[in-house]
Design a protein around this motif. Structure first.
Motif, PDB file in Angstrom:
ATOM      1  N   LEU A 153       0.807  -1.134   0.088  1.00  0.00           N
ATOM      2  CA  LEU A 153      -0.169  -0.042   0.034  1.00  0.00           C
ATOM      3  C   LEU A 153       0.995   1.387  -0.057  1.00  0.00           C
ATOM      4  CD1 LEU A 153      -2.885  -1.116   2.665  1.00  0.00           C
ATOM      5  CD2 LEU A 153      -3.066  -0.510  -0.047  1.00  0.00           C
ATOM      6  N   LEU A 154       1.885   1.230  -0.621  1.00  0.00           N
ATOM      7  CA  LEU A 154       3.032   2.289  -0.668  1.00  0.00           C
ATOM      8  C   LEU A 154       3.197   2.878  -1.946  1.00  0.00           C
ATOM      9  CD1 LEU A 154       5.776   0.896   1.766  1.00  0.00           C
ATOM     10  CD2 LEU A 154       3.784   2.193   2.546  1.00  0.00           C
ATOM     11  N   HIS A 155       2.896   2.311  -2.955  1.00  0.00           N
ATOM     12  CA  HIS A 155       3.190   2.912  -4.347  1.00  0.00           C
ATOM     13  C   HIS A 155       1.960   2.410  -5.444  1.00  0.00           C
ATOM     14  CE1 HIS A 155       5.386   3.766  -8.064  1.00  0.00           C
ATOM     15  NE2 HIS A 155       6.002   4.573  -7.345  1.00  0.00           N
ATOM     16  N   PRO A 156       1.684   3.317  -6.274  1.00  0.00           N
ATOM     17  CA  PRO A 156       0.579   3.199  -7.170  1.00  0.00           C
ATOM     18  C   PRO A 156       0.898   1.835  -8.054  1.00  0.00           C
ATOM     19  CG  PRO A 156       0.932   5.187  -7.045  1.00  0.00           C
ATOM     20  CD  PRO A 156       2.110   4.907  -6.382  1.00  0.00           C
ATOM     21  N   SER A 157       2.131   1.445  -8.436  1.00  0.00           N
ATOM     22  CA  SER A 157       2.380   0.280  -9.181  1.00  0.00           C
ATOM     23  C   SER A 157       2.257  -0.956  -8.726  1.00  0.00           C
ATOM     24  CB  SER A 157       4.014   0.447  -9.557  1.00  0.00           C
ATOM     25  OG  SER A 157       4.760   0.460  -8.285  1.00  0.00           O
ATOM     26  N   ASN A 158       1.817  -1.065  -7.431  1.00  0.00           N
ATOM     27  CA  ASN A 158       1.466  -2.128  -6.580  1.00  0.00           C
ATOM     28  C   ASN A 158      -0.148  -2.580  -6.585  1.00  0.00           C
ATOM     29  OD1 ASN A 158       4.124  -2.687  -5.778  1.00  0.00           O
ATOM     30  ND2 ASN A 158       3.759  -1.506  -3.718  1.00  0.00           N
ATOM     31  N   VAL A 159      -0.652  -1.668  -7.179  1.00  0.00           N
ATOM     32  CA  VAL A 159      -2.315  -1.843  -7.146  1.00  0.00           C
ATOM     33  C   VAL A 159      -2.825  -3.238  -7.688  1.00  0.00           C
ATOM     34  CG1 VAL A 159      -4.524  -1.078  -8.195  1.00  0.00           C
ATOM     35  CG2 VAL A 159      -2.862   0.564  -7.305  1.00  0.00           C
TER      36      VAL A 159
END
Length: 247
Positions: free
Chosen positions: A69-75
């Motif tokens: 939940l720290l970076h948009p690329s992990n959605v």
């Protein structure tokens, strides 16, 4: 590329926030459908979806994906992990079976308990049909387990109803309970003479289950509703309940 004009317009009518999700498999289909449909209709970016997920995830579900939940690329990884943990048909069905089994047996003098039980049965049946779980639908032991919870007069009604169908299964039992729900609702205006806390608990339960049914149904239409009654994409229908599973 950013959202197009249609997607920007949809943002004014489609709620941005997702339904809270804490890891209950029974709540997964609604959560997944809300996420997928609103993302497509409104053209949310990965950054926007990350913020939405940060706001809605609670409890065990949040713990399971906290490191993502720290970076948009992990959605994509977040949704994939949640689907693996909570979106499996067997996990969803197991949770719904427990809900039905834990629902108190209807009492003849309290029609609201018949409504409660019938609604939970309908939700279970709708999920089984959507998941293609014919084995569970035709399971005579499960069916008898549910019938045994009914008051004697309602059991007799079921016995008469069975004579009108070719092969009585959970699907036809759900149809019968739908008739009982409508009948009970038409002659009861409240929750009996129970104490105030019990009445409030009963109302909250029925409202929650009815909200799920309303959210996933819109008979006679090709659209589907989520938060606030907005129209969304269509999904499979069973007895007036629409349920969408992640592929």
């Amino acid at each position: 590329m950013g959202p197009n004009a249609q997607q920007l317009a949809a943002r004014h009518v489609v709620p941005k926030d997702l339904p809270p999700f804490g890891g209950n498999p029974a709540e997964w289909p609604l959560f997944w459908s809300s996420y997928e449909t609103s993302s497509q209709m409104c053209g949310y970016s990965s950054a926007e979806n990350l913020l939405r997920l940060q706001r809605c995830l609670k409890g065990d579900a949040r713990k399971a994906v906290s490191s993502f939940l720290l970076h948009p690329s992990n959605v994509g990884e977040i949704m994939s992990t949640l689907r693996t943990l909570y979106g499996r048909p067997d996990a969803i069905i197991g949770s719904l079976l427990n809900d039905v089994r834990n629902t108190p047996a209807p009492k003849p003098e309290k029609l609201e308990t018949l409504v409660n039980f019938g609604l939970v049965v309908r939700i279970l049946c709708a999920h089984l049909i959507s998941a293609g779980q014919q084995t569970h639908l035709a399971n005579p032991i499960l069916l008898q387990e549910l019938v045994d919870k009914l008051p004697a007069n309602v059991k007799l009604g079921w016995a008469l109803h069975k004579q009108t169908v070719v092969d009585a299964d959970l699907r036809s039992f759900s149809d019968y309970m739908s008739v009982m729900i409508n009948a009970a609702s038409s002659v009861t205006s409240g929750f009996g003479e129970s104490s105030k806390p019990e009445r409030q608990k009963g109302k909250a339960f029925v409202n929650a289950v009815r909200a799920e049914i309303d959210t996933n149904s819109n008979p006679g239409s090709s659209s589907k509703k989520i938060s606030g009654g907005r129209n969304m994409d269509n999904s499979q229908t069973s007895g007036g309940i629409k349920v969408r599973y992640a592929e």
